[in-house]
Design a protein around this motif. Structure first.
Motif, PDB file in Angstrom:
ATOM      1  N   LEU A   1       8.930  96.612 -59.664  1.00  0.00           N
ATOM      2  CA  LEU A   1       7.979  95.686 -59.056  1.00  0.00           C
ATOM      3  C   LEU A   1       7.050  95.130 -60.131  1.00  0.00           C
ATOM      4  O   LEU A   1       6.559  95.872 -60.987  1.00  0.00           O
ATOM      5  CB  LEU A   1       7.131  96.393 -57.991  1.00  0.00           C
ATOM      6  N   GLY A   2       6.780  93.845 -60.067  1.00  0.00           N
ATOM      7  CA  GLY A   2       5.816  93.244 -60.973  1.00  0.00           C
ATOM      8  C   GLY A   2       4.400  93.465 -60.461  1.00  0.00           C
ATOM      9  O   GLY A   2       4.147  93.432 -59.256  1.00  0.00           O
ATOM     10  N   HIS A   3       3.476  93.708 -61.379  1.00  0.00           N
ATOM     11  CA  HIS A   3       2.071  93.951 -61.028  1.00  0.00           C
ATOM     12  C   HIS A   3       1.318  92.626 -60.969  1.00  0.00           C
ATOM     13  O   HIS A   3       1.286  91.863 -61.937  1.00  0.00           O
ATOM     14  CB  HIS A   3       1.440  94.867 -62.083  1.00  0.00           C
ATOM     15  N   LEU A   4       0.702  92.359 -59.814  1.00  0.00           N
ATOM     16  CA  LEU A   4      -0.165  91.204 -59.646  1.00  0.00           C
ATOM     17  C   LEU A   4      -1.531  91.704 -59.184  1.00  0.00           C
ATOM     18  O   LEU A   4      -1.630  92.347 -58.144  1.00  0.00           O
ATOM     19  CB  LEU A   4       0.407  90.225 -58.603  1.00  0.00           C
ATOM     20  N   ASP A   5      -2.564  91.409 -59.949  1.00  0.00           N
ATOM     21  CA  ASP A   5      -3.915  91.876 -59.636  1.00  0.00           C
ATOM     22  C   ASP A   5      -4.642  90.797 -58.839  1.00  0.00           C
ATOM     23  O   ASP A   5      -4.975  89.740 -59.369  1.00  0.00           O
ATOM     24  CB  ASP A   5      -4.674  92.183 -60.924  1.00  0.00           C
ATOM     25  N   LEU A   6      -4.902  91.091 -57.555  1.00  0.00           N
ATOM     26  CA  LEU A   6      -5.553  90.108 -56.691  1.00  0.00           C
ATOM     27  C   LEU A   6      -7.079  90.113 -56.843  1.00  0.00           C
ATOM     28  O   LEU A   6      -7.748  89.192 -56.370  1.00  0.00           O
ATOM     29  CB  LEU A   6      -5.195  90.364 -55.224  1.00  0.00           C
ATOM     30  N   VAL A   7      -7.625  91.158 -57.484  1.00  0.00           N
ATOM     31  CA  VAL A   7      -9.075  91.267 -57.685  1.00  0.00           C
ATOM     32  C   VAL A   7      -9.812  90.990 -56.369  1.00  0.00           C
ATOM     33  O   VAL A   7     -10.714  90.164 -56.295  1.00  0.00           O
ATOM     34  CB  VAL A   7      -9.570  90.335 -58.811  1.00  0.00           C
ATOM     35  N   GLN A   8      -9.370  91.679 -55.324  1.00  0.00           N
ATOM     36  CA  GLN A   8      -9.980  91.583 -53.990  1.00  0.00           C
ATOM     37  C   GLN A   8      -9.972  90.157 -53.435  1.00  0.00           C
ATOM     38  O   GLN A   8     -10.880  89.743 -52.720  1.00  0.00           O
ATOM     39  CB  GLN A   8     -11.406  92.135 -54.014  1.00  0.00           C
ATOM     40  N   GLY A   9      -8.923  89.410 -53.786  1.00  0.00           N
ATOM     41  CA  GLY A   9      -8.745  88.075 -53.212  1.00  0.00           C
ATOM     42  C   GLY A   9      -9.490  86.969 -53.910  1.00  0.00           C
ATOM     43  O   GLY A   9      -9.591  85.860 -53.374  1.00  0.00           O
TER      44      GLY A   9
ATOM     45  N   ARG B   1      -5.270  95.784 -55.888  1.00  0.00           N
ATOM     46  CA  ARG B   1      -6.627  95.410 -55.470  1.00  0.00           C
ATOM     47  C   ARG B   1      -6.579  94.313 -54.412  1.00  0.00           C
ATOM     48  O   ARG B   1      -7.298  93.313 -54.475  1.00  0.00           O
ATOM     49  CB  ARG B   1      -7.474  95.011 -56.670  1.00  0.00           C
ATOM     50  N   CYS B   2      -5.706  94.546 -53.447  1.00  0.00           N
ATOM     51  CA  CYS B   2      -5.552  93.602 -52.338  1.00  0.00           C
ATOM     52  C   CYS B   2      -6.721  93.795 -51.367  1.00  0.00           C
ATOM     53  O   CYS B   2      -7.079  94.923 -51.031  1.00  0.00           O
ATOM     54  CB  CYS B   2      -4.231  93.860 -51.617  1.00  0.00           C
ATOM     55  N   PRO B   3      -7.327  92.713 -50.901  1.00  0.00           N
ATOM     56  CA  PRO B   3      -8.403  92.863 -49.919  1.00  0.00           C
ATOM     57  C   PRO B   3      -7.870  93.443 -48.620  1.00  0.00           C
ATOM     58  O   PRO B   3      -6.663  93.409 -48.353  1.00  0.00           O
ATOM     59  CB  PRO B   3      -8.925  91.432 -49.728  1.00  0.00           C
TER      60      PRO B   3
ATOM     61  N   VAL C   1      -9.605  87.659 -44.645  1.00  0.00           N
ATOM     62  CA  VAL C   1      -8.823  87.213 -45.801  1.00  0.00           C
ATOM     63  C   VAL C   1      -7.332  87.231 -45.514  1.00  0.00           C
ATOM     64  O   VAL C   1      -6.528  86.730 -46.306  1.00  0.00           O
ATOM     65  CB  VAL C   1      -9.140  88.102 -47.027  1.00  0.00           C
ATOM     66  N   LEU C   2      -6.943  87.760 -44.382  1.00  0.00           N
ATOM     67  CA  LEU C   2      -5.533  87.923 -44.052  1.00  0.00           C
ATOM     68  C   LEU C   2      -4.726  86.626 -44.149  1.00  0.00           C
ATOM     69  O   LEU C   2      -3.617  86.638 -44.703  1.00  0.00           O
ATOM     70  CB  LEU C   2      -5.395  88.547 -42.660  1.00  0.00           C
ATOM     71  N   PRO C   3      -5.222  85.475 -43.665  1.00  0.00           N
ATOM     72  CA  PRO C   3      -4.420  84.241 -43.790  1.00  0.00           C
ATOM     73  C   PRO C   3      -4.092  83.878 -45.237  1.00  0.00           C
ATOM     74  O   PRO C   3      -2.977  83.406 -45.524  1.00  0.00           O
ATOM     75  CB  PRO C   3      -5.309  83.185 -43.136  1.00  0.00           C
ATOM     76  N   GLU C   4      -5.029  84.106 -46.153  1.00  0.00           N
ATOM     77  CA  GLU C   4      -4.771  83.795 -47.560  1.00  0.00           C
ATOM     78  C   GLU C   4      -3.713  84.729 -48.142  1.00  0.00           C
ATOM     79  O   GLU C   4      -2.844  84.297 -48.905  1.00  0.00           O
ATOM     80  CB  GLU C   4      -6.068  83.916 -48.365  1.00  0.00           C
TER      81      GLU C   4
ATOM     82  N   VAL D   1       4.549  95.208 -51.821  1.00  0.00           N
ATOM     83  CA  VAL D   1       3.646  96.328 -51.557  1.00  0.00           C
ATOM     84  C   VAL D   1       2.213  95.833 -51.724  1.00  0.00           C
ATOM     85  O   VAL D   1       1.873  95.246 -52.757  1.00  0.00           O
ATOM     86  CB  VAL D   1       3.897  97.502 -52.517  1.00  0.00           C
ATOM     87  N   LEU D   2       1.381  96.074 -50.725  1.00  0.00           N
ATOM     88  CA  LEU D   2      -0.022  95.679 -50.798  1.00  0.00           C
ATOM     89  C   LEU D   2      -0.859  96.886 -51.230  1.00  0.00           C
ATOM     90  O   LEU D   2      -0.898  97.897 -50.534  1.00  0.00           O
ATOM     91  CB  LEU D   2      -0.512  95.164 -49.441  1.00  0.00           C
ATOM     92  N   GLY D   3      -1.517  96.754 -52.381  1.00  0.00           N
ATOM     93  CA  GLY D   3      -2.269  97.866 -52.942  1.00  0.00           C
ATOM     94  C   GLY D   3      -3.721  97.880 -52.493  1.00  0.00           C
ATOM     95  O   GLY D   3      -4.631  97.706 -53.312  1.00  0.00           O
ATOM     96  N   HIS D   4      -3.934  98.102 -51.206  1.00  0.00           N
ATOM     97  CA  HIS D   4      -5.308  98.154 -50.694  1.00  0.00           C
ATOM     98  C   HIS D   4      -6.059  99.369 -51.236  1.00  0.00           C
ATOM     99  O   HIS D   4      -7.224  99.275 -51.610  1.00  0.00           O
ATOM    100  CB  HIS D   4      -5.300  98.238 -49.161  1.00  0.00           C
ATOM    101  N   GLY D   5      -5.407 100.518 -51.205  1.00  0.00           N
ATOM    102  CA  GLY D   5      -6.060 101.754 -51.590  1.00  0.00           C
ATOM    103  C   GLY D   5      -6.859 102.380 -50.474  1.00  0.00           C
ATOM    104  O   GLY D   5      -7.444 103.452 -50.631  1.00  0.00           O
ATOM    105  N   THR D   6      -6.883 101.720 -49.328  1.00  0.00           N
ATOM    106  CA  THR D   6      -7.565 102.203 -48.138  1.00  0.00           C
ATOM    107  C   THR D   6      -6.866 101.595 -46.931  1.00  0.00           C
ATOM    108  O   THR D   6      -5.963 100.772 -47.088  1.00  0.00           O
ATOM    109  CB  THR D   6      -9.055 101.801 -48.165  1.00  0.00           C
ATOM    110  N   HIS D   7      -7.256 102.009 -45.736  1.00  0.00           N
ATOM    111  CA  HIS D   7      -6.617 101.436 -44.552  1.00  0.00           C
ATOM    112  C   HIS D   7      -7.161 100.034 -44.287  1.00  0.00           C
ATOM    113  O   HIS D   7      -8.363  99.882 -44.043  1.00  0.00           O
ATOM    114  CB  HIS D   7      -6.858 102.330 -43.328  1.00  0.00           C
TER     115      HIS D   7
END
Length: 249
Positions: free
Chosen positions: A79-87, A114-116, A121-124, A142-148
Motif C-alpha cells: 500500500l502506498g502511504h498518503l498523509d491526509l494531515v486530518q483533511g 491521519r484521516c479525519p 469531512v466525510l464527503p471530501e 485503508v483509512l488510518g483514523h487511529g480512533t473510531h
C-alpha cells in the motif's frame, strides 16, 4: 497475501483470519531485515505500507523499487502511504502522490494516514476514495483514523484503523458499538509498547474488539523522535507463530 473477495461495493474481506498490517518500515537500506522478513513463507501479512518520505518521495528510489518488487513476487500487497494531515491537504496534491506510488512502485492500494474522523469531512474523503479507486484495479483502501470515526466511513473503505497508540491506552480501550455490524476483517489495530509478556493479552483484546488486521510491537516512542513502526518487533517470530502457518527462520 490473503485472498481478498469483494463483499459489497468498494469493500473487501479476507478468508484467512487475523493477520498483520505493517504501518510502514524504515527505508530498505536502514531496515533490510524487516523488509526481507515480509517475504518469508508462513508470514501472515495482509499488507505492508511503503512510505518513502512522507509519501512516494520526489523521485523513484531504486532501493524501494527492489524491496517492493520482492514483496510483489512473494504475493504481499503493498500500500502506498498518503498523509491526509486530518483533511487539510488539497485533493490534487494527494492524487499526484497516488500516481507516483502507482507509476513507480505498482502499489495495490493506499493507507490514508491521519484521516479525519468527523462526519462533516466525510464527503471530501469519499470523493478522494472514489478518485483513488478509479486509478486502481481491485485496489485496497485503508483509512488510518487511529480512533473510531463516524460509522459512515466504513461504507467507503476496505478497512479502518480504529486504534493506533500505546499499550497502556489499548488495554483499557473500548470498542464502538457500531463496529459489531461489520466483520473483523474490516478493522485494524496498531499498538506500540506491548511487552512480550502481554502479547497474548493484546491478541485477546483485538479478538474481543473485532480487529482482523493488527500490528503489535514492543518498540516505543522515545522523546518524540522515534517512530515505533519503523523496525521489527523483538517478538516477530512469536507473532508469526500465533497468527501464521509457520514460524519464520
Amino acid at each position: 497475501m490473503p485472498h481478498l473477495t469483494s463483499t459489497t461495493t468498494g469493500t473487501a474481506s479476507t478468508d484467512l483470519g487475523a493477520g498483520l498490517g505493517i504501518p510502514g518500515y524504515a527505508h530498505p537500506l536502514v531496515a533490510p531485515l524487516e523488509w526481507d522478513a515480509l517475504t518469508r513463507p508462513g508470514a501472515p501479512v495482509h499488507w505492508a505500507v511503503l512510505n518513502v518520505s512522507g509519501g512516494p518521495g520526489s523521485r523513484l528510489d531504486p532501493h524501494c523499487l527492489e524491496a517492493t518488487g520482492r514483496l510483489h513476487t512473494a504475493g504481499v500487497r503493498v500500500l502506498g502511504h498518503l498523509d491526509l494531515v486530518q483533511g487539510t491537504r488539497p485533493l490534487g496534491e494527494l492524487i499526484s502522490e497516488a500516481h507516483r506510488h502507482l507509476d513507480w512502485y505498482g502499489v495495490g492500494g493506499f493507507l490514508l494516514d491521519r484521516c479525519p474522523s468527523e462526519r462533516a469531512v466525510l464527503p471530501e474523503i469519499r470523493r478522494l476514495i472514489t478518485t483513488l479507486r478509479a486509478l486502481l484495479d481491485h485496489g485496497h483502501i485503508v483509512l488510518g483514523h487511529g480512533t473510531h470515526p463516524h460509522p459512515g466511513y466504513a461504507e467507503n473503505a476496505d478497512q479502518l484503523v480504529t486504534f493506533s497508540g500505546t499499550w497502556n491506552d489499548y488495554r483499557w480501550s473500548q470498542v464502538a458499538e457500531w463496529t459489531a455490524d461489520y466483520p473483523p476483517e474490516r478493522f485494524c489495530h496498531f499498538v506500540h509498547g506491548v511487552p512480550r509478556g502481554h502479547l497474548d493479552e493484546a491478541l485477546r483484546i483485538a479478538r474481543w474488539q473485532g480487529a482482523g488486521t493488527i500490528w503489535f510491537t514492543d518498540r516505543t516512542v522515545r522523546g518524540g523522535r522515534t517512530d515505533p513502526w519503523e523496525t521489527m518487533p523483538g517478538y516477530w517470530d512469536d507473532i508469526v507463530s500465533r497468527l501464521g502457518t509457520g514460524v519464520s527462520e
